[in-house]
Design an enzyme around this catalytic site. Structure first.
Site, PDB file in Angstrom:
ATOM      1  N   LYS A  40      29.034  85.586  12.767  1.00 52.72           N
ATOM      2  CA  LYS A  40      29.365  84.403  13.581  1.00 52.72           C
ATOM      3  C   LYS A  40      28.916  84.715  15.005  1.00 52.72           C
ATOM      4  CE  LYS A  40      31.273  80.346  13.017  1.00 52.72           C
ATOM      5  NZ  LYS A  40      31.188  79.550  11.777  1.00 52.72           N
TER       6      LYS A  40
HETATM    7  P1  NAD Z   1      31.372  68.995  15.260  1.00 54.82           P
HETATM    8  O1  NAD Z   1      31.327  69.512  16.639  1.00 54.82           O
HETATM    9  O2  NAD Z   1      30.178  68.298  14.696  1.00 54.82           O
HETATM   10  O3  NAD Z   1      32.611  67.977  15.052  1.00 54.82           O
HETATM   11  C1  NAD Z   1      33.907  68.298  15.395  1.00 54.82           C
HETATM   12  C2  NAD Z   1      34.742  67.012  15.356  1.00 54.82           C
HETATM   13  O4  NAD Z   1      36.108  67.331  15.634  1.00 54.82           O
HETATM   14  C3  NAD Z   1      34.336  65.973  16.391  1.00 54.82           C
HETATM   15  O5  NAD Z   1      34.508  64.679  15.838  1.00 54.82           O
HETATM   16  C4  NAD Z   1      35.384  66.174  17.513  1.00 54.82           C
HETATM   17  O6  NAD Z   1      35.580  65.004  18.308  1.00 54.82           O
HETATM   18  C5  NAD Z   1      36.594  66.499  16.679  1.00 54.82           C
HETATM   19  N1  NAD Z   1      37.630  67.219  17.410  1.00 54.82           N
HETATM   20  C6  NAD Z   1      37.500  68.216  18.308  1.00 54.82           C
HETATM   21  N2  NAD Z   1      38.701  68.598  18.770  1.00 54.82           N
HETATM   22  C7  NAD Z   1      39.620  67.828  18.129  1.00 54.82           C
HETATM   23  C8  NAD Z   1      41.014  67.732  18.176  1.00 54.82           C
HETATM   24  N3  NAD Z   1      41.723  68.513  18.974  1.00 54.82           N
HETATM   25  N4  NAD Z   1      41.619  66.822  17.369  1.00 54.82           N
HETATM   26  C9  NAD Z   1      40.906  66.039  16.546  1.00 54.82           C
HETATM   27  N5  NAD Z   1      39.571  66.072  16.467  1.00 54.82           N
HETATM   28  C10 NAD Z   1      38.936  66.959  17.252  1.00 54.82           C
HETATM   29  O7  NAD Z   1      31.772  70.255  14.355  1.00 54.82           O
HETATM   30  P2  NAD Z   1      31.546  70.434  12.794  1.00 54.82           P
HETATM   31  O8  NAD Z   1      30.249  71.120  12.562  1.00 54.82           O
HETATM   32  O9  NAD Z   1      31.861  69.155  12.104  1.00 54.82           O
HETATM   33  O10 NAD Z   1      32.672  71.531  12.462  1.00 54.82           O
HETATM   34  C11 NAD Z   1      34.042  71.172  12.259  1.00 54.82           C
HETATM   35  C12 NAD Z   1      34.740  72.340  11.597  1.00 54.82           C
HETATM   36  O11 NAD Z   1      34.087  72.655  10.353  1.00 54.82           O
HETATM   37  C13 NAD Z   1      34.737  73.643  12.384  1.00 54.82           C
HETATM   38  O12 NAD Z   1      35.910  74.353  12.096  1.00 54.82           O
HETATM   39  C14 NAD Z   1      33.545  74.401  11.789  1.00 54.82           C
HETATM   40  O13 NAD Z   1      33.641  75.797  11.980  1.00 54.82           O
HETATM   41  C15 NAD Z   1      33.696  74.018  10.342  1.00 54.82           C
HETATM   42  N6  NAD Z   1      32.479  74.165   9.549  1.00 54.82           N
HETATM   43  C16 NAD Z   1      31.323  73.553   9.904  1.00 54.82           C
HETATM   44  C17 NAD Z   1      30.200  73.685   9.090  1.00 54.82           C
HETATM   45  C18 NAD Z   1      28.912  72.978   9.392  1.00 54.82           C
HETATM   46  O14 NAD Z   1      27.993  73.076   8.580  1.00 54.82           O
HETATM   47  N7  NAD Z   1      28.807  72.246  10.481  1.00 54.82           N
HETATM   48  C19 NAD Z   1      30.267  74.477   7.936  1.00 54.82           C
HETATM   49  C20 NAD Z   1      31.486  75.076   7.597  1.00 54.82           C
HETATM   50  C21 NAD Z   1      32.574  74.901   8.414  1.00 54.82           C
END
Ligand code: NAD
Length: 412
Positions: free
Chosen positions: A105
């Site tokens: 990471k």
């Molecule tokens: P992103 O930045 O695209 O989206 C995050 C979303 O969460 C946004 O809509 C944001 O407005 C919202 N958000 C942020 N803070 C918030 C809060 N306090 N309350 C409610 N909503 C809130 O990120 P992502 O890529 O969608 O990742 C989201 C999660 O999934 C993270 O934990 C990430 O580690 C995990 N993840 C992502 C991937 C990937 O391929 N992108 C893969 C596995 C896990």
């Protein structure tokens, strides 16, 4: 509020798996220690000429089963402890899904919303340059995470390639298609969350058609999960972002069309709710898909969903988890539920290595088959071992890494 850090949580999950697998104290020492930890200073020349310093991190938690693999996060709260915890989770996730990878990471403690496009590019390139000696298609392969996307991956790939003297698409995944990205990567994590949701409903003997879902977070994971679930015939009743939640929209497509034009979720007919209210809706499935620690000892008691599918990494604290288990809520853990992203990243890396690109159907079929295999393994071992699905997933992942350690032996 919980006082445990993400690293405390990850270590206590590992400790539990070690005990349940009857592994030795030596194995605990080996498995609880990250292999390589790098902190770098990342100077950024702002558009106005000022120079600011940011902290960047890259953690290669394990390389025992293959090159390390994991996302790059741009968020103000990125720190070394959290990066180690997330790299550890990636290690178990790659082992659980049987991908030939270790776990990694990285990230920068920065709010990307404060950067112009040009500043974002300079910061990404300088960070890449600082971690360049330890990344590469055979060493460590970054990907997008919170606050980064395919444009950051394109800059990382270009910076690495310029230094190598030739094009190296396999150094990162989640790239634009024209640079060697894979079809289906953008939606992969959300698609995997949807597959996990469908299977968890079937496990609980609930018909997925018309089943109700609330999703916290409307980013890369939450949005694509919503699209896939709606296509499967489920009803998304509420979604939220950092500004709060909404209900009452006609469809995810309608909501998204409104969001693209207005940059808010207030589509015609919608009603506002807080993120906390969304967590407590009376739905079949709750999908936390934002950041860590949203289901805590404070929010868990009022959760009414029958199933929680963890789209985000570490969205549930250990206290929250214990409460959900006591209430009989089925929790599909992050390392299973959101593994679709790294699975299609693996496909992208394979395609880049072979210079041979698959069509969208091939990606979809192979994603479904790997997700289903991992899902069934977790379901069976949770049922036969009388443990939670999180414990079963960790036992499978940790057990495979421990076995690889034993077979490789210790050098010298
Ligand atoms: P992103 O930045 O695209 O989206 C995050 C979303 O969460 C946004 O809509 C944001 O407005 C919202 N958000 C942020 N803070 C918030 C809060 N306090 N309350 C409610 N909503 C809130 O990120 P992502 O890529 O969608 O990742 C989201 C999660 O999934 C993270 O934990 C990430 O580690 C995990 N993840 C992502 C991937 C990937 O391929 N992108 C893969 C596995 C896990």
């Amino acid at each position: 509020m919980t006082t445990e850090s993400a690293l405390d949580t990850a270590l206590s999950q590992l400790r539990r798996a070690i005990e349940q697998l009857s592994l030795s104290e030596n194995e605990w020492q080996t498995l609880s220690t990250p292999r390589r930890v790098l902190e770098v200073a990342v100077p950024l020349r702002r558009d106005n000429g000022n120079v600011e310093m940011y902290k960047g991190f890259r953690v290669q938690y394990s390389t025992t089963r293959g090159p390390s693999k994991g996302g790059v996060r741009f968020h103000p709260e990125v720190n070394m402890e959290e990066t180690i915890a997330l790299a550890m989770l990636m290690t178990w996730k790659c082992a659980l899904t049987n991908l030939p990878y270790g776990g990694a990471k990285g990230g920068i403690a920065v709010d990307p919303a404060t950067l112009s496009l040009a500043e974002n590019e300079r910061l990404t390139r300088r960070y890449t340059s600082e971690i360049l000696p330890i990344i590469g298609p055979e060493r460590d392969i970054p990907a997008p995470d919170v606050g980064t996307d395919e444009k950051n991956m394109a800059w990382m790939m270009d910076t690495y390639s310029v230094n190598a003297g030739f094009s190296v698409p396999g150094v990162v995944t989640g790239k634009p298609i024209v640079l060697g990205g894979s079809l289906g990567r953008t939606s992969a994590t959300g698609d995997g969350v949807a597959i996990s949701t469908r299977e968890a409903l079937l496990h609980r003997k609930i018909n997925p058609l018309g089943a109700t879902v609330a999703i916290q977070g409307f980013g890369k994971v939450g949005y694509w999960a919503a699209v896939a679930l709606e296509n499967m015939g489920l009803k998304i009743v509420a979604v939220s972002d950092v500004h709060g939640g909404v209900t009452g929209f006609a469809s995810i497509k309608d909501l998204w069309d409104h969001f693209l034009v207005n940059n808010n979720l207030d589509a015609p007919g919608t009603e506002r709710m807080t993120n906390e209210e969304l967590l407590h809706l009376d739905v079949d499935v709750l999908i936390p898909a934002a950041l860590a620690d949203s289901i805590t000892e404070k929010s868990a008691p009022k959760i009414r969903a029958k199933i929680v599918v963890e789209g985000a990494n570490a969205p549930t604290t250990p206290e929250g988890d214990a409460i959900l288990n006591d209430k009989g809520v089925l929790v599909v853990p992050d390392i299973l539920a959101n593994s679709g992203g790294v699975i299609v990243s693996y496909f992208e890396w394979v395609q880049d290595k072979q210079n041979y690109f698959w069509d969208a159907d091939e990606v979809k079929v192979n994603l479904n088959s790997i997700m289903m295999r991992a899902f069934k393994e977790v379901e069976e071992s949770a049922t036969s071992g009388k443990v939670t699905w999180r414990e079963a997933a960790h036992m499978l992942g940790v057990g495979r890494v421990a076995q690889a350690h034993r077979l490789r032996g210790l050098y010298p």
